[in-house]
Scaffold this active site. Structure first.
Site, PDB file in Angstrom:
ATOM      1  CB  SER A 111      13.553   8.057   9.610  1.00 60.85           C
ATOM      2  OG  SER A 111      13.065   9.312   9.196  1.00 60.85           O
ATOM      3  CB  CYS A 112      15.980  10.258   4.980  1.00 60.35           C
ATOM      4  SG  CYS A 112      17.679  10.766   5.256  1.00 60.35           S
ATOM      5  CE1 TYR A 139      21.511  15.237   6.648  1.00 59.64           C
ATOM      6  CE2 TYR A 139      19.627  13.753   6.767  1.00 59.64           C
ATOM      7  CZ  TYR A 139      20.537  14.584   7.388  1.00 59.64           C
ATOM      8  OH  TYR A 139      20.491  14.753   8.750  1.00 59.64           O
ATOM      9  N   PRO A 166      16.911   8.572  14.581  1.00 62.09           N
ATOM     10  CG  PRO A 166      17.320  10.842  14.940  1.00 62.09           C
ATOM     11  CD  PRO A 166      17.975   9.568  14.512  1.00 62.09           C
ATOM     12  CG  HIS A 182      11.174  18.463   8.479  1.00 64.09           C
ATOM     13  ND1 HIS A 182      12.302  18.717   9.222  1.00 64.09           N
ATOM     14  CD2 HIS A 182      11.596  17.764   7.397  1.00 64.09           C
ATOM     15  CE1 HIS A 182      13.361  18.170   8.626  1.00 64.09           C
ATOM     16  NE2 HIS A 182      12.953  17.594   7.517  1.00 64.09           N
TER      17      HIS A 182
END
Length: 313
Positions: A111-112, A139, A166, A182
């Site tokens: 999702s980044c 990334y 995801p 995380h």
């Protein structure tokens, strides 16, 4: 391109959080010819080694869950490594799959990839509509390149290569290192250690108000198999739970799961991070897939995994 019980299926990164979940789900569904190579057996940074692997093993279906991953600190301190290694890994796997005539490949992103200030919930069409979050852009750029590689090979060579993005994952084989993990695994470790030490209070960072979406890795694995069977489009697809909760609510669930009986204190001098991060997974839901693991159950399972595989101190 039908997946059959005896199809030769390669899971790149089969020992990580996501790859191991895909591997377990394939086994659970009765697939018998799974291919997995540990880092010592196959160096994905070596193009020649990857091509030899494809020639020898002849996989028909490939899940790309291999990547160099880490938190904000790692991304900030090793930008060259994150960009170079992830580009190499996915280039070798995607190009190698094309050369080897792989029937179908699923590339897993993150999702980044979305712009820092993209409207929420995050829709697939928001990609490349603004600047990235600076702390993990290296990334993210690599993952965006992976999406574009799959699209380019589909356009130029007719390859059935798809991509899935995801949301925040958790589950067995998670990273519990307090410096690089995380938020959820960090909370699990923190609350467990507070309980064991007999602490009466625990300090959590920030106000507890930011919203986060979480998806159990077993649900992602089921989604990946669903997409491998039912999805074949150039546009990548979001994979999320569709539900969000505050960090404060998350801490409450972790407190309950771990059995910590003390008080939670919030250190508002510490940063909150992104206020909200929710994916729009309506395209996937419309295809007929939905998650199965509710958050309270999932956090309980994650805590059991933590107890079974405690991190090195």
């Amino acid at each position: 391109m039908e997946l059959k019980q005896d199809s030769r299926i390669y899971v790149a990164g089969h020992r990580g959080l996501v790859g191991s979940a895909i591997w377990r789900e394939l086994q659970r569904q009765g697939f018998t010819r799974l291919i997995g190579k540990a880092r010592g057996e196959l160096d994905l940074l070596d193009a020649g080694a990857v091509q030899k692997f494809y020639a020898a093993e002849k996989p028909e279906f490939v899940f790309v869950a291999a990547a160099k991953v880490g938190g904000i600190l790692a991304n900030n301190s090793q930008p060259a490594s994150f960009l170079h290694e992830n580009l190499q890994i996915q280039n070798h796997l995607i190009h190698g799959a094309h050369l080897a005539g792989v029937k179908k490949l699923l590339f897993l992103g993150s999702s980044c990839i979305y712009p820092k200030l993209a409207p929420q919930p995050l829709k697939e069409e928001h990609l490349l509509s603004g600047p990235l979050e600076p702390t993990n852009e290296w990334y993210a750029v690599a993952k965006i390149a992976g999406i574009k590689m799959c699209q380019a090979y589909r356009r130029q060579h007719g390859c059935d290569f798809i991509s899935a993005m995801p949301t925040n994952m958790y589950g067995p084989n998670d990273n519990y290192d307090l410096q690089t993990s995380h938020v959820l695994p960090a909370l699990i470790r923190k609350f467990h250690e507070a309980k064991v030490s007999g602490a009466t209070t625990i300090i959590c960072w920030g106000s507890g108000s930011p919203l986060r979406e979480l998806l159990h890795s077993d649900d992602l694995a089921r989604a990946c198999l669903f997409l491998m069977r039912h999805y074949s489009e150039e546009q990548f697809i979001n994979v999320g739970s569709g539900h969000e909760l505050t960090i404060r609510e998350m801490a409450g669930l972790v407190k309950k799961a771990t059995g910590f009986t003390g008080e939670i204190l919030w250190d508002t001098s510490k940063p909150d991070g992104t206020p909200r991060k929710l994916m729009d997974s309506s395209r996937l839901f419309a295809l007929g897939w939905k998650p199965e693991v509710d958050l309270e159950t999932g956090i309980g399972l994650a805590y059991q995994d933590y107890l079974a595989h405690p991190p090195a101190r």
